[in-house]
Design a protein around this motif. Structure first.
Motif, PDB file in Angstrom:
ATOM      1  N   LEU A 302       0.871  -1.171   0.000  1.00 37.23           N
ATOM      2  CA  LEU A 302       0.000   0.000   0.000  1.00 37.23           C
ATOM      3  C   LEU A 302       0.904   1.215   0.000  1.00 37.23           C
ATOM      4  CD1 LEU A 302      -3.047   0.785   0.175  1.00 37.23           C
ATOM      5  CD2 LEU A 302      -2.685   1.144   2.623  1.00 37.23           C
ATOM      6  N   PHE A 303       0.725   2.081  -0.965  1.00 37.68           N
ATOM      7  CA  PHE A 303       1.601   3.238  -1.060  1.00 37.68           C
ATOM      8  C   PHE A 303       0.799   4.490  -1.379  1.00 37.68           C
ATOM      9  CE2 PHE A 303       1.389   1.477  -5.311  1.00 37.68           C
ATOM     10  CZ  PHE A 303       1.264   2.584  -6.125  1.00 37.68           C
ATOM     11  N   GLY A 304       1.376   5.609  -1.033  1.00 34.21           N
ATOM     12  CA  GLY A 304       0.768   6.898  -1.324  1.00 34.21           C
ATOM     13  C   GLY A 304       1.691   7.720  -2.186  1.00 34.21           C
ATOM     14  N   VAL A 305       1.097   8.525  -3.042  1.00 32.60           N
ATOM     15  CA  VAL A 305       1.862   9.455  -3.867  1.00 32.60           C
ATOM     16  C   VAL A 305       1.347  10.854  -3.561  1.00 32.60           C
ATOM     17  CG1 VAL A 305       2.765   9.899  -6.169  1.00 32.60           C
ATOM     18  CG2 VAL A 305       1.777   7.672  -5.625  1.00 32.60           C
ATOM     19  N   ILE A 306       2.260  11.790  -3.370  1.00 35.86           N
ATOM     20  CA  ILE A 306       1.874  13.149  -3.009  1.00 35.86           C
ATOM     21  C   ILE A 306       2.549  14.128  -3.948  1.00 35.86           C
ATOM     22  CG2 ILE A 306       3.727  13.437  -1.293  1.00 35.86           C
ATOM     23  CD1 ILE A 306       1.599  14.913   0.457  1.00 35.86           C
ATOM     24  N   SER A 307       1.847  15.189  -4.272  1.00 32.53           N
ATOM     25  CA  SER A 307       2.350  16.198  -5.197  1.00 32.53           C
ATOM     26  C   SER A 307       2.045  17.582  -4.630  1.00 32.53           C
ATOM     27  CB  SER A 307       1.681  16.028  -6.566  1.00 32.53           C
ATOM     28  OG  SER A 307       1.936  17.140  -7.405  1.00 32.53           O
ATOM     29  N   TYR A 309       2.124  21.813  -5.512  1.00 30.03           N
ATOM     30  CA  TYR A 309       2.202  22.855  -6.533  1.00 30.03           C
ATOM     31  C   TYR A 309       2.240  22.266  -7.951  1.00 30.03           C
ATOM     32  CZ  TYR A 309       3.175  25.948  -2.617  1.00 30.03           C
ATOM     33  OH  TYR A 309       3.093  26.645  -1.440  1.00 30.03           O
ATOM     34  N   GLY A 310       1.566  21.142  -8.158  1.00 27.71           N
ATOM     35  CA  GLY A 310       1.521  20.538  -9.479  1.00 27.71           C
ATOM     36  C   GLY A 310       2.769  19.778  -9.854  1.00 27.71           C
ATOM     37  N   GLY A 311       3.691  19.584  -8.929  1.00 26.68           N
ATOM     38  CA  GLY A 311       4.930  18.849  -9.198  1.00 26.68           C
ATOM     39  C   GLY A 311       5.485  18.258  -7.915  1.00 26.68           C
ATOM     40  N   PHE A 312       6.806  18.043  -7.888  1.00 29.49           N
ATOM     41  CA  PHE A 312       7.496  17.536  -6.699  1.00 29.49           C
ATOM     42  C   PHE A 312       6.846  16.256  -6.173  1.00 29.49           C
ATOM     43  CE2 PHE A 312       7.584  22.261  -6.524  1.00 29.49           C
ATOM     44  CZ  PHE A 312       8.907  22.433  -6.904  1.00 29.49           C
ATOM     45  N   GLU A 313       6.626  15.295  -7.071  1.00 30.11           N
ATOM     46  CA  GLU A 313       5.951  14.053  -6.685  1.00 30.11           C
ATOM     47  C   GLU A 313       6.852  13.182  -5.814  1.00 30.11           C
ATOM     48  OE1 GLU A 313       6.235  15.010  -9.884  1.00 30.11           O
ATOM     49  OE2 GLU A 313       4.206  15.536 -10.484  1.00 30.11           O
ATOM     50  N   THR A 314       6.281  12.640  -4.770  1.00 33.04           N
ATOM     51  CA  THR A 314       6.996  11.760  -3.854  1.00 33.04           C
ATOM     52  C   THR A 314       6.139  10.535  -3.568  1.00 33.04           C
ATOM     53  OG1 THR A 314       8.118  13.637  -2.803  1.00 33.04           O
ATOM     54  CG2 THR A 314       8.038  11.582  -1.561  1.00 33.04           C
ATOM     55  N   ILE A 315       6.753   9.350  -3.590  1.00 36.71           N
ATOM     56  CA  ILE A 315       6.054   8.109  -3.297  1.00 36.71           C
ATOM     57  C   ILE A 315       6.447   7.645  -1.908  1.00 36.71           C
ATOM     58  CG2 ILE A 315       5.624   5.753  -4.071  1.00 36.71           C
ATOM     59  CD1 ILE A 315       7.507   7.321  -6.522  1.00 36.71           C
ATOM     60  N   VAL A 316       5.475   7.195  -1.131  1.00 38.96           N
ATOM     61  CA  VAL A 316       5.723   6.706   0.217  1.00 38.96           C
ATOM     62  C   VAL A 316       5.084   5.331   0.368  1.00 38.96           C
ATOM     63  CG1 VAL A 316       5.335   7.090   2.685  1.00 38.96           C
ATOM     64  CG2 VAL A 316       5.796   9.038   1.178  1.00 38.96           C
ATOM     65  N   GLN A 317       5.886   4.360   0.783  1.00 37.69           N
ATOM     66  CA  GLN A 317       5.354   3.025   1.062  1.00 37.69           C
ATOM     67  C   GLN A 317       4.734   3.016   2.448  1.00 37.69           C
ATOM     68  OE1 GLN A 317       7.726  -0.652   0.192  1.00 37.69           O
ATOM     69  NE2 GLN A 317       7.468  -0.996   2.394  1.00 37.69           N
ATOM     70  N   LEU A 318       3.437   2.784   2.516  1.00 36.51           N
ATOM     71  CA  LEU A 318       2.728   2.787   3.794  1.00 36.51           C
ATOM     72  C   LEU A 318       2.770   1.432   4.481  1.00 36.51           C
ATOM     73  CD1 LEU A 318      -0.369   4.838   2.591  1.00 36.51           C
ATOM     74  CD2 LEU A 318       1.494   5.672   4.035  1.00 36.51           C
ATOM     75  N   SER A 319       2.742   0.356   3.695  1.00 31.91           N
ATOM     76  CA  SER A 319       2.806  -0.996   4.254  1.00 31.91           C
ATOM     77  C   SER A 319       3.233  -1.962   3.160  1.00 31.91           C
ATOM     78  CB  SER A 319       1.442  -1.411   4.817  1.00 31.91           C
ATOM     79  OG  SER A 319       1.471  -2.768   5.252  1.00 31.91           O
ATOM     80  N   ASP A 320       4.042  -2.956   3.545  1.00 32.85           N
ATOM     81  CA  ASP A 320       4.403  -4.024   2.605  1.00 32.85           C
ATOM     82  C   ASP A 320       3.686  -5.321   2.960  1.00 32.85           C
ATOM     83  OD1 ASP A 320       5.667  -4.776   4.908  1.00 32.85           O
ATOM     84  OD2 ASP A 320       7.681  -4.865   4.058  1.00 32.85           O
ATOM     85  N   ASN A 321       2.688  -5.194   3.833  1.00 29.14           N
ATOM     86  CA  ASN A 321       1.966  -6.377   4.298  1.00 29.14           C
ATOM     87  C   ASN A 321       0.468  -6.106   4.311  1.00 29.14           C
ATOM     88  OD1 ASN A 321       1.554  -8.953   5.445  1.00 29.14           O
ATOM     89  ND2 ASN A 321       1.604  -8.094   7.522  1.00 29.14           N
TER      90      ASN A 321
END
Length: 353
Positions: A302-307, A309-321
């Motif tokens: 389960l992962f989240g992606v955050i942006s 100002y329309g850019g600066f995208e970052t992916i965060v892994q919330l859980s691997d289980n």
């Protein structure tokens, strides 16, 4: 009548061990966040621990540049009078690179702070002010009054562009800023100011006005603290849509502990699945400078992606289980219009237009 239990989604503690005095924003208020979590979700203790993280996130990370150009200002205020400012730094004039002074950026425009430049050898001094803040004579009198209260406490900027015999001393938001190249001058500064105030009359000084195109140098910090705040915002949204008990599950303890305590960074990245975010949001014509969150499932991840100002995208892994089914969820913070809405609501409104 039952009493609502308050349990912090970050520290996992409850009352009376923890205090619950204020509500947590999903997106920080300083970048335009409006929607808050229920009071019983995030403790005052956790909020206090996060405050320095979020301040650095807004003022020193890569986000400081669009925030200085576009806003919003303090606590999300859109008024130009409340616009966010960069930290005070040394500026040089493009047309006169030998000139150096203190200033800051706000809404894409540079401003000088009130300051004085003194050469201890020649006894020459010059006062500098910004016309944007009104009459120069009034600014001068106010600054001279502050000089009389100088307490030898300052933020030091050591820079080899200053000559060994000169220093500049600026004042902004109740703070002094000292710039020089020769640290041996520091013990002489208070004496220089006293002699200046005792011997010089500023009553009949005629200000000289000029224009310059300043060059501002700022240092961007990209470290784990930036990614921890990204993860915290996504985790806030997960709690908002799924509830407190959902995010208190043990499967989220690794990301929770990293958000709270830092440590080895195995959770966030600036590359990879951000293409998913782009394909989701670019196709639905989101507001250009809006902040966005998307939470998705990929197998047991389960992962989240955050942006921002329309850019600066970052992916965060919330859980691997994560074994259950998770329907994709999205959230849009249109801070320019002071509106926030789920991706689903945004799409429904688009279809109805």
């Amino acid at each position: 009548m039952s009493t609502l239990i308050k349990q912090c989604i970050y520290l996992k503690g409850t009352e009376p061990e923890l205090l619950f005095e204020s509500q947590e924003h999903i997106f920080p208020a300083g970048i335009g966040g409006i929607q808050k979590l229920p009071l019983e979700y995030v403790s005052h203790n956790a909020n206090n621990a996060f405050s320095a993280l979020e301040l650095g996130f807004m003022r020193n990370s890569i986000l400081m540049l669009p925030r200085q150009f576009y806003g919003p200002g303090k606590r999300g205020n859109l008024s130009p009078k409340k616009a966010s400012k960069s930290t005070v730094s040394l500026m040089t004039a493009v047309s006169a690179p030998e000139s150096i002074e203190f200033g800051y950026m706000s809404l894409g425009k540079p401003y000088s702070i009130a300051q004085i430049k003194i050469n201890v050898s020649t006894r020459e001094c010059g006062l500098m002010f910004d016309q944007s803040f009104g009459d120069a004579s009034t600014q001068m009198q106010n600054f001279i009054s502050k000089l009389g209260e100088y307490n030898n406490k300052y933020f030091l900027y050591e820079d080899e562009r200053f000559s060994p015999d000169e220093f500049i001393l600026g004042f902004q938001d109740n703070r002094w800023y000292l710039g020089l190249s020769n640290l041996k001058l520091i013990p002489e500064i208070q004496g220089c100011i006293k002699r200046l105030l005792d011997q010089t009359s500023f009553d009949n000084q005629v200000p000289q006005y000029g224009q310059s195109q300043p060059k501002v140098e700022q240092i961007i910090q990209m470290n784990n603290d930036f990614f921890r705040v990204c993860a915290k915002v996504i985790f806030n949204y997960l709690a908002y849509i799924k509830g407190r008990d959902f995010v208190l599950q043990e499967k989220f303890d690794p990301i929770r502990n990293w958000i709270v305590n830092g440590g080895e960074q195995n959770f966030a990245t600036l590359s990879g699945k951000e293409q998913i975010l782009k394909s989701y949001f670019s196709s639905i014509n989101c507001p250009e400078k809006a902040h966005k969150i998307l939470i998705l499932q990929d197998g047991s991840y389960l992962f989240g992606v955050i942006s921002f100002y329309g850019g600066f995208e970052t992916i965060v892994q919330l859980s691997d289980n994560y074994k259950e089914y998770f329907e994709a969820e999205g959230f849009i913070c249109n801070w320019e219009e002071r509106e926030e809405y789920s991706l689903k609501d945004f799409l429904i409104n688009k279809l109805q237009e």
